[in-house]
Design an enzyme around this catalytic site. Structure first.
Site, short mmCIF file in Angstrom:
data_model
loop_
_atom_site.label_atom_id
_atom_site.label_comp_id
_atom_site.label_asym_id
_atom_site.label_seq_id
_atom_site.Cartn_x
_atom_site.Cartn_y
_atom_site.Cartn_z
N HIS A 54 43.98 -10.10 -30.63
CA HIS A 54 44.87 -11.70 -30.13
C HIS A 54 43.90 -12.49 -29.81
O HIS A 54 43.36 -12.66 -30.43
CB HIS A 54 46.00 -10.88 -29.39
CG HIS A 54 45.45 -11.81 -28.02
ND1 HIS A 54 44.11 -10.08 -27.27
CD2 HIS A 54 45.36 -11.78 -26.48
CE1 HIS A 54 43.79 -10.33 -26.17
NE2 HIS A 54 44.36 -11.75 -26.00
N HIS A 95 51.13 -7.46 -23.78
CA HIS A 95 50.66 -8.64 -23.70
C HIS A 95 51.59 -10.11 -23.43
O HIS A 95 52.48 -10.16 -24.03
CB HIS A 95 49.15 -8.76 -24.38
CG HIS A 95 49.11 -9.72 -23.17
ND1 HIS A 95 47.98 -9.34 -22.09
CD2 HIS A 95 47.51 -10.77 -24.40
CE1 HIS A 95 47.23 -10.53 -21.68
NE2 HIS A 95 46.94 -11.24 -22.98
N ASP A 113 43.67 -5.99 -23.01
CA ASP A 113 45.03 -7.14 -22.64
C ASP A 113 46.41 -6.59 -23.14
O ASP A 113 46.98 -6.92 -23.28
CB ASP A 113 44.94 -8.70 -23.59
CG ASP A 113 43.98 -9.00 -23.39
OD1 ASP A 113 44.26 -9.80 -22.42
OD2 ASP A 113 42.79 -9.01 -23.48
N HIS A 126 43.81 -14.87 -27.84
CA HIS A 126 43.68 -16.28 -27.02
C HIS A 126 41.82 -16.21 -27.07
O HIS A 126 41.70 -16.02 -27.51
CB HIS A 126 44.34 -15.12 -25.22
CG HIS A 126 45.31 -15.50 -25.07
ND1 HIS A 126 45.92 -14.23 -24.14
CD2 HIS A 126 46.64 -15.93 -25.50
CE1 HIS A 126 46.87 -14.80 -23.74
NE2 HIS A 126 47.77 -14.94 -24.91
N HIS A 156 36.77 -5.73 -20.22
CA HIS A 156 37.64 -6.42 -20.12
C HIS A 156 37.51 -6.88 -18.91
O HIS A 156 39.14 -6.99 -18.31
CB HIS A 156 38.91 -6.48 -21.14
CG HIS A 156 39.41 -7.38 -20.64
ND1 HIS A 156 40.66 -7.98 -20.87
CD2 HIS A 156 39.80 -9.10 -21.98
CE1 HIS A 156 41.28 -8.96 -20.91
NE2 HIS A 156 40.46 -9.95 -22.00
N ASP A 180 39.58 -16.68 -25.38
CA ASP A 180 38.45 -15.88 -24.55
C ASP A 180 38.17 -14.46 -25.54
O ASP A 180 37.35 -13.89 -25.58
CB ASP A 180 38.50 -15.20 -22.99
CG ASP A 180 39.80 -14.38 -22.83
OD1 ASP A 180 40.76 -14.50 -23.39
OD2 ASP A 180 40.17 -12.63 -22.55
N HIS A 181 39.28 -14.11 -27.13
CA HIS A 181 39.44 -13.47 -27.93
C HIS A 181 38.21 -14.21 -28.83
O HIS A 181 38.09 -13.38 -30.68
CB HIS A 181 40.46 -12.74 -27.89
CG HIS A 181 40.56 -11.49 -26.87
ND1 HIS A 181 40.20 -10.29 -27.01
CD2 HIS A 181 40.89 -11.94 -25.50
CE1 HIS A 181 40.63 -10.04 -25.33
NE2 HIS A 181 40.78 -11.27 -24.52
#
Length: 303
Positions: A61, A137, A206, A63, A265, A65-66
């Site tokens: 996805h 998520h 997530d 977000h 994670h 942090d990815h």
């Protein structure tokens, strides 16, 4: 050999000694990267597998942090004079990556292809079959499986008895039928044994544990799964924020009949994940707390 390295194990933000989420897999000279949190190019450099063999980057996805490590990886590829096309794939909304790179780079001297994946898609990257399912998520998020199939065993003795020329053996083992001059036909069924088990790695962060995720991970040799919260008492928080506890992911691993679980994670507040590993091992013994640069070499069984 199917090589796997967990480059980063952190969620939300990097903390000392813990990189953000990223995974790399390698088979047959092709590498696949999954997610690239901020600074992912650093563990990639330490690993030494190189940047130029990365064919595709899959995103669970979008977000921060990815995805925030993507510009650094692109810069590294430019610096190493990459020429081959790079594939970026993920759920709906992939334009966020295109916009990010367009803002930061005046020109990228190699082609980038952006592909939006739908729930349940299946495709091949080299000899690796990649499948996905949508998970639960706060934004659209995908889990992935990566599978290397193994060719059936070739019966050389039978091939010789049937007077099949050596030059055709490789093609027959790869499922190709051959028609010679004069109408003589050689088929794979004449010389191949039973199907043999391949190798499978599944990856998900997530998410809440879901039936679709369990189905995707089914019979994996390695399942790398969400471990945002270690304490089972944090389940209410996990439900509210669409994450999972160690215990919940271990239960999913058990139901999916996987061989090994790597938890990853982790929440930045989870300073000592090992303290909570017992909750996972109580329900799935072969549970392990993942760590940055954790590497495994998967091999086919001899049989």
């Amino acid at each position: 050999m199917f090589d796997v390295c967990l480059l980063g194990t952190g969620g939300m933000m990097p903390v000392p000694g813990r990189n953000l989420s990223s995974l790399i897999l390698r088979y047959g000279g092709v590498s696949i990267l999954v997610d690239c949190g901020e600074g992912t190019q650093v563990p990639l450099q330490k690993l030494g597998w190189g940047f130029l063999n990365i064919d595709t980057i899959f995103f669970t996805h979008y977000h921060a942090d990815h995805i925030m490590g993507l510009p650094g990886i692109i810069y590294q590829m430019i610096n190493q004079e990459r020429k081959n096309k790079l594939n970026l794939m993920g759920p709906e909304g992939i334009d966020v990556l295109k916009n990010l790179l367009n803002v930061l780079f005046v020109e990228i001297p190699f082609e980038i292809e952006y592909t939006e994946l739908k729930d349940g898609d299946s495709l091949n990257v080299g000899e690796i079959t990649v499948k996905n399912v949508a998970v639960q998520h706060t934004s659209l998020c995908l889990a992935y499986s990566f599978e290397v199939k193994r060719l059936p065993k070739f019966d050389a003795k039978k091939a010789k008895e049937l007077n099949i020329p050596l030059e055709y053996w490789h093609r027959l083992q790869h499922g190709e039928s051959i028609i010679k001059d004069g109408g003589v036909i050689f088929t794979p069924q004449m010389v191949l044994g039973e199907d043999r088990k391949g190798l499978k790695v599944s990856y998900s962060t997530d998410t809440r544990p879901t039936k679709d995720l369990i189905k995707l991970a089914e019979n994996s040799d390695l399942f790398i799964g969400e471990g945002m919260y270690g304490d089972p008492l944090d389940e209410e928080k996990a439900i509210k924020k669409y994450h999972s506890t160690f215990l919940e992911t271990a239960l999913a691993a058990k139901e999916a009949n996987v061989k090994e679980l790597w938890l990853t994670h982790f929440s930045p507040s989870l300073k000592n994940p090992d303290k909570y590993l017992k909750y996972a091992k109580d329900v799935f013994e072969n549970s392990v707390v993942g760590y940055d640069m954790m590497t495994k070499e998967l091999r086919f069984k001899d049989a």
